[in-house]
Design an enzyme around this catalytic site. Structure first.
Site, PDB file in Angstrom:
ATOM      1  CB  CYS A   2      -1.206   0.208   1.086  1.00 11.51           C
ATOM      2  SG  CYS A   2      -1.925  -0.961   0.980  1.00 11.51           S
ATOM      3  CG  ASP A 100      -2.338  -8.943  -6.275  1.00 11.01           C
ATOM      4  OD1 ASP A 100      -2.102  -8.715  -5.129  1.00 11.01           O
ATOM      5  OD2 ASP A 100      -3.352  -8.204  -6.157  1.00 11.01           O
ATOM      6  CB  VAL A 289     -20.089   9.063   9.572  1.00 13.54           C
ATOM      7  CG1 VAL A 289     -19.637  10.052  10.536  1.00 13.54           C
ATOM      8  CG2 VAL A 289     -18.426   8.487   9.439  1.00 13.54           C
ATOM      9  CB  SER A 363     -17.290   2.817   0.334  1.00  9.64           C
ATOM     10  OG  SER A 363     -15.983   2.845  -0.993  1.00  9.64           O
ATOM     11  N   GLY A 364     -19.411   2.547  -1.620  1.00  9.63           N
ATOM     12  CA  GLY A 364     -20.223   3.440  -2.816  1.00  9.63           C
ATOM     13  C   GLY A 364     -19.244   4.036  -3.472  1.00  9.63           C
TER      14      GLY A 364
END
EC number: 6.3.5.4
Length: 665
Positions: A2, A100, A289, A363-364
């Site tokens: 990361c 990967d 949240v 997440s969206g």
């Protein structure tokens, strides 16, 4: 994995580079707290910090091929790595891990830069050819993972976060007034902008080569509309939406650690959680949240979805004090001026997520861009048709435009009518859809002395795009969102940079090439133009409570200036002191001080949206100046546990001839 960093300078020895590369890694250690590694050569060093998600035991980086010629430092995930691995095995590749990372390396060696088009994922990586000394950098098609680079004399520096360049005492961070004017005007940086002089962001969908100190950039993919399947009925469209989103979520659940979901209270994240639950063997962990200020709170809807799906739910309560107290740290991680405070609660939510033992969340993000979820798209359609509509139809359309605003009434309709009369024809070539939004940006640009025209850069940018002029007005609006606000703020400042500040990886099922291709092919064909994301909602009706399916868009926001007026933290002195403001020569001190005094002393109801936005810009610019330019208040960086350190000048190099790596450009 990361976070990546690196230095290329043929005049520097491996020994001299070792301390620098370790310090660079320490500055981004929060991105990968599980371990660090680096490789050095004469004239070159690169390294990575690791968040162990796939094959934790074997995926240590930097990763090399069996010859020892090619070295990879990789940030992100390729979700279709198993399918690519099968194809590469058929081509003769032999794999030693289940990670990967090894797939990325073999894909590049086998296919060269053409492999990038095959990758479905969020990534940024650096790849070094120790035989030729060539360096290659690449970034994913949607800009999910960041990558910055800078040319300084004979040196080329690169990093996932610019703060890694603080390693070098002679690296002068200077905010760029011309870039800032552009950023303030359009709310977000353009794909190449960093906000600092001499630092470039590698745009999404591009790769870069460094050869003999020379940099060349290349585009491997760009946004294309109407490339999806030919769909003849709405029923078929709804089936395809379900199928492609299901497949996208399934791919993004590939992990050797638990995957959670961020629940906002809206339909997008609820759909993601629903599909994730279908593949989960145990209760899904969800995170939200919760605001003390009820104006911004969606707790009832969050709890409804959690109870409906039976998730293990965690809610992070946010007060004005929480926002004010966390702002300097959040800005340090964002590295970019911000026009709202909504990223700060996400910084605190990622901390809570990490404390609960979750390293990966879904997440969206990206649903509004793909399925026309913003008011912007409805407004663009109506403004474009405005001069052709009779008066009664104009009013009827305006009455339906903002069903989510409870206070929206006749006075508002009259005001919007005036705006639509004014903005029914294009004033800035190619930017018709965004001209209303950019009005607030013009006010914000007054923060700068002798600022460059705020829209000069973006006008040049769209004018240079092949095929852009032939897009419809809605397609241009989508293209601009995918190129500006999505990667420049939503995926970065509010998304990736806040999640990785505490070592949490964010995955976005709506940002899948197949989902994008389908959505952009069917939206204008079957949508009604008034109900945002109608096809997406109908595709999952029955899977979620109607209260969620039929809930209109409730933009995620947080208290802005009100939070700072209530708390009055000490660092606000930089906004109220003419002496402090004068340290930033390009800031209009009189305007800035007058604005700050008004925002911090008047009732919140008297502060306009553009004043709130401009105050947040001023605050973030001042904090960035203090931290990066003056280097005040910096904490000592901490290097994660060192897992791999390779000096190629001591170990020797193999000279492999396989693949077409050295003949890519």
């Amino acid at each position: 994995m990361c976070g990546i960093v690196g230095i290329s300078n043929p005049a520097i020895s491996a020994e001299a580079l070792t301390d620098d590369i370790q310090t660079m890694l320490a500055y981004i250690g929060h991105r990968g707290p599980d371990g660090a590694g680096y490789v050095v050569d004469n004239g070159f060093a690169m390294g990575s910090v690791r968040l162990a998600i796939l094959d934790p035991a074997s995926g240590v980086q930097p990763f090399t091929d069996k010859s020892g010629r090619f070295w990879l430092c990789y940030n992100g995930e390729i979700y279709n790595y198993r399918e690519l691995k099968t194809t590469l095995e058929a081509a003769g590749c032999v794999f030693q891990t289940q990670c990967d990372t090894e797939v990325v390396l073999n894909a590049w060696i086998t296919w060269g830069a053409d492999c990038l088009r095959r990758f479905n994922g969020g990534f940024a990586f650096s790849l070094y050819d120790s035989e030729t000394g060539d360096l290659f950098l690449a970034r994913d098609r949607f800009g999910k993972r960041p990558l910055f680079y800078a040319k300084r004399g004979k040196s080329v520096l690169f990093a996932s976060e610019m703060k890694a360049f603080l390693t070098f005492p002679d690296f002068a961070f200077e905010q760029d007034p011309a870039q800032l004017s552009s950023i303030l005007g359009q709310w977000t940086p353009l794909p190449h902008q960093s906000g600092f002089q001499g630092i470039e962001s590698l745009p999404m969908g591009q790769w870069l080569a460094v050869r003999n100190g020379n940099i060349s950039t290349h585009t491997y993919t760009d946004l294309q509309f109407d490339t999806g399947p030919e769909v003849t009925s709405e029923a078929e469209a709804l089936d395809l939406v379900r199928d492609r989103l299901t497949r996208s979520v399934e791919l993004r659940l590939r992990s050797d650690v638990e995957v959670g979901v961020y629940l906002s209270g809206g339909v997008d994240s609820a759909i993601v959680a629903t599909l994730a639950k279908d593949f989960s063997q145990k209760p899904l962990s969800t995170f939200s949240v919760e605001f003390e200020d009820t104006e911004f709170d969606e707790t009832p809807e969050q709890r409804l979805v959690s109870e409906h799906l039976g998730t293990r739910h965690f809610s992070q309560r946010i007060s004005h004090a929480d926002i004010a107290d966390s702002t300097p740290d959040a800005i340090y991680h964002a590295e970019m001026p911000a026009f709202r405070s909504a990223f700060i609660p996400m910084y605190l939510l990622s901390k809570r997520t990490q404390e609960e033992g979750i390293k990966v969340i879904l997440s969206g993000e990206g649903a509004d861009e793909a399925f026309l979820g913003y008011d912007l798209f409805k407004e663009t359609r109506l403004r474009e048709a405005w001069d052709r509509l009779p008066e009664d139809q104009r009013r009827s359309q305006l009455e339906k435009l903002y069903p989510h605003l409870s206070h929206y009434g006749p006075k508002d309709i009259a005001a919007v009518t005036g705006l639509y009369h004014q903005f029914s024809t294009e004033k800035m070539p190619g930017l018709f859809s965004h001209e209303l939004r950019f009005q607030n940006g013009q006010f914000s640009a007054r923060l700068l002395n002798d600022a460059a025209p705020p829209f000069e850069e973006i006008l040049l940018y769209v004018a240079a795009q092949d095929g852009y002029a032939n897009f419809s007005s809605v397609e241009k609006a989508q293209w601009l969102e995918y190129k500006t606000l999505l990667p420049g703020y939503l995926l970065s400042t509010q998304g990736e940079r806040m999640s990785f500040s505490h070592g949490v990886e964010n995955r976005c099922p709506f940002l899948d090439p197949d989902v994008f291709a389908l959505a952009t092919s069917i939206n204008l064909k079957f949508d009604d133009g008034l109900t945002e994301k109608r096809l997406l909602r109908e595709a999952f009706r029955g899977r979620l409570p109607d209260q969620i399916i039929d809930k209109r868009k409730f933009p995620y926001r947080a208290p802005d200036s009100a939070a700072f007026a209530a708390r009055r933290p000490d660092y606000l002195d930089v906004l109220l002191s003419s002496g402090e403001l004068s340290k930033i020569p390009f800031v209009n001190a009189k305007f800035a001080q007058r604005l700050a005094n008004k925002v911090l002393t008047r009732p919140a109801g008297e502060i306009s949206t553009k004043e709130n936005q401009t105050f947040m810009y001023l605050l973030s610019i001042c904090l960035l100046h203090r931290t990066f330019v003056l280097r005040e208040g910096l904490q000592s960086p901490v290097l994660p546990p060192l897992q791999r350190a390779v000096n190629l000048t001591q170990t020797g190099k193999a000279h492999a001839s396989q693949g077409n790596f050295s003949s890519l450009t």
